[in-house]
Design an enzyme around this catalytic site. Structure first.
Site, PDB file in Angstrom:
ATOM      1  N   ARG A  75      -5.531   2.481  -8.688  1.00 33.96           N
ATOM      2  CA  ARG A  75      -4.881   3.619  -8.030  1.00 33.96           C
ATOM      3  C   ARG A  75      -5.787   4.288  -7.006  1.00 33.96           C
ATOM      4  O   ARG A  75      -5.327   4.765  -5.963  1.00 33.96           O
ATOM      5  CB  ARG A  75      -4.448   4.629  -9.104  1.00 33.96           C
ATOM      6  CG  ARG A  75      -3.517   5.720  -8.615  1.00 33.96           C
ATOM      7  CD  ARG A  75      -2.778   6.333  -9.791  1.00 33.96           C
ATOM      8  NE  ARG A  75      -2.007   7.487  -9.358  1.00 33.96           N
ATOM      9  CZ  ARG A  75      -2.321   8.740  -9.627  1.00 33.96           C
ATOM     10  NH1 ARG A  75      -3.425   9.006 -10.327  1.00 33.96           N
ATOM     11  NH2 ARG A  75      -1.570   9.734  -9.218  1.00 33.96           N
ATOM     12  N   HIS A  79      -4.634   5.170  -3.212  1.00 34.49           N
ATOM     13  CA  HIS A  79      -4.662   6.529  -2.665  1.00 34.49           C
ATOM     14  C   HIS A  79      -5.645   6.634  -1.497  1.00 34.49           C
ATOM     15  O   HIS A  79      -5.477   7.497  -0.628  1.00 34.49           O
ATOM     16  CB  HIS A  79      -5.015   7.536  -3.760  1.00 34.49           C
ATOM     17  CG  HIS A  79      -3.853   7.883  -4.631  1.00 34.49           C
ATOM     18  ND1 HIS A  79      -3.479   9.184  -4.907  1.00 34.49           N
ATOM     19  CD2 HIS A  79      -2.952   7.097  -5.285  1.00 34.49           C
ATOM     20  CE1 HIS A  79      -2.417   9.188  -5.695  1.00 34.49           C
ATOM     21  NE2 HIS A  79      -2.092   7.936  -5.938  1.00 34.49           N
ATOM     22  N   ASN A 107      -3.503  14.104  -5.926  1.00 35.20           N
ATOM     23  CA  ASN A 107      -4.775  13.647  -6.490  1.00 35.20           C
ATOM     24  C   ASN A 107      -5.349  14.567  -7.560  1.00 35.20           C
ATOM     25  O   ASN A 107      -6.042  14.112  -8.466  1.00 35.20           O
ATOM     26  CB  ASN A 107      -5.818  13.502  -5.371  1.00 35.20           C
ATOM     27  CG  ASN A 107      -5.430  12.461  -4.340  1.00 35.20           C
ATOM     28  OD1 ASN A 107      -4.670  11.541  -4.624  1.00 35.20           O
ATOM     29  ND2 ASN A 107      -5.951  12.616  -3.126  1.00 35.20           N
ATOM     30  N   HIS A 206       2.350  -0.089 -11.668  1.00 29.21           N
ATOM     31  CA  HIS A 206       2.726   0.799 -12.769  1.00 29.21           C
ATOM     32  C   HIS A 206       3.008   0.035 -14.061  1.00 29.21           C
ATOM     33  O   HIS A 206       3.491   0.623 -15.029  1.00 29.21           O
ATOM     34  CB  HIS A 206       3.950   1.634 -12.376  1.00 29.21           C
ATOM     35  CG  HIS A 206       3.627   2.729 -11.414  1.00 29.21           C
ATOM     36  ND1 HIS A 206       4.579   3.574 -10.878  1.00 29.21           N
ATOM     37  CD2 HIS A 206       2.454   3.124 -10.867  1.00 29.21           C
ATOM     38  CE1 HIS A 206       4.007   4.428 -10.053  1.00 29.21           C
ATOM     39  NE2 HIS A 206       2.709   4.169 -10.031  1.00 29.21           N
TER      40      HIS A 206
END
Length: 336
Positions: A75, A79, A107, A206
């Site tokens: 992740r 990001h 975040n 996910h």
């Protein structure tokens, strides 16, 4: 243990070499085109030959202590790349008048794994000072996290340099929200040059990790009207019970069945209306095209693995700093 780790890393290298050969034409096209930006595989072969082994070892140690860390490191790369390209801007700490991205709503109290990156960077600096960028560490650690969780391998293209700056505003705007519709998700991905197929494939990340109640609480407000054919009331009620306490900071598995394994179970869950986030479940309820892609991944996990690898390569090439741009940070949390 050292021999086992060495064997495991060797297996990763063999797998990535085979993947590279199978996708040679794709890599050559990407590296030679407008979006290639001089990235290349095995960049550190001569300048820091131990780089990938050091990163793999750091990720392996972290994941062995906390299986959730694999999802967290994956992740971090996501990001990072969605905010002004893959430049390690997400790693910069606030300092003085400088405001980084860590406090942006997508975040804050959400991203983790910074200490793992710090540890890897520290070891790399002791072996190969100012050679391996933090942005490349993020990209390689993301791949290793997938491999160590049972997923596919690929040759990471390297050569990214680290940014001097970050953008809290861009992080707030660009990173998809957990309650997004398919249209909103598609727009966010299209804005950075990724397709609808990339969106569905990358959503497969996910299949690992956890999410706070606050990220899906909007789905639990009024279950009395949740009687449609695409609603799993039992599943929603179990989440409602988990998140029933005021100010609840409980975590739910994004994939209840195989939460620490990288597989296609996430997509199977979606067809059973057991997607945790609204943005997950929307992939099968909000758009016929995305539903068809989900169904193809349920039918053949190897198709998912191939698409995920290719989409990760595309995402890893989003507007990196190369050449004389940016720098190689000595500390991933601060510009030199």
């Amino acid at each position: 243990m050292a021999n086992l780790l060495a064997l495991l890393f060797l297996m990763v290298k063999i797998a990535t070499t085979l993947a590279s050969q199978q996708h040679k034409s794709l890599n050559e096209t990407c590296l030679g085109g407008d979006t290639g930006f001089d990235l290349q595989i095995d960049l550190y072969r001569n300048s820091c030959p131990e780089a990938e082994a050091i990163i793999f070892s750091g990720v392996e140690n972290a994941v062995s202590q906390d299986s959730r860390m694999a999802a967290s490191l994956l992740r971090l790369h996501f990001h990072d790349c969605f905010v002004n390209g893959c430049d390690a801007s997400v790693l910069l700490d606030d300092s003085g008048s400088f405001v980084g991205e860590k406090a942006a709503p997508p975040n804050l109290n959400s991203l983790r794994g910074f200490e793992v990156i710090d540890s890897i960077k520290s070891e790399l600096e002791s072996v190969c000072p100012e050679t391996v960028s933090c942005a490349d560490i993020l990209a390689i650690a993301a791949r290793d996290s997938v491999v160590l969780s049972g997923g596919p391998s690929w040759e990471v293209q390297m050569g990214r340099r680290d940014s001097f700056s970050a953008s809290k505003a861009a992080a707030t705007i660009n990173i998809p929200a957990p309650n997004s519709t398919v249209a909103n998700l598609a727009a966010k991905f299209q804005n950075v040059g990724l397709t609808l197929q990339d969106m569905v494939a990358l959503s497969g990340a996910h299949t690992m990790g956890m999410a706070r109640c606050s990220t899906f609480s909007s789905r639990l407000q009024d279950l009395s009207n949740s009687d449609g054919p695409d609603v799993n009331v039992d599943f929603l009620q179990s989440l409602q019970q988990l998140c029933s306490e005021p100010g609840n900071t409980a975590l739910a598995q994004l994939d209840l069945v195989t939460p620490a394994t990288f597989d296609n179970q996430y997509y199977i869950n979606l067809l059973s209306s057991e997607g945790l986030l609204q943005s997950d479940q929307a992939l099968v309820t909000g758009n016929d095209q995305t539903r068809q892609i989900v169904e193809s991944y349920v039918e053949d996990p190897l198709i998912f693995f191939e698409d995920f690898k290719n989409s990760m390569l595309k995402m890893g090439r989003l507007a990196p700093l190369t050449g004389e741009n940016g720098e190689i940070r000595r500390n991933c949390r601060a510009a030199n």
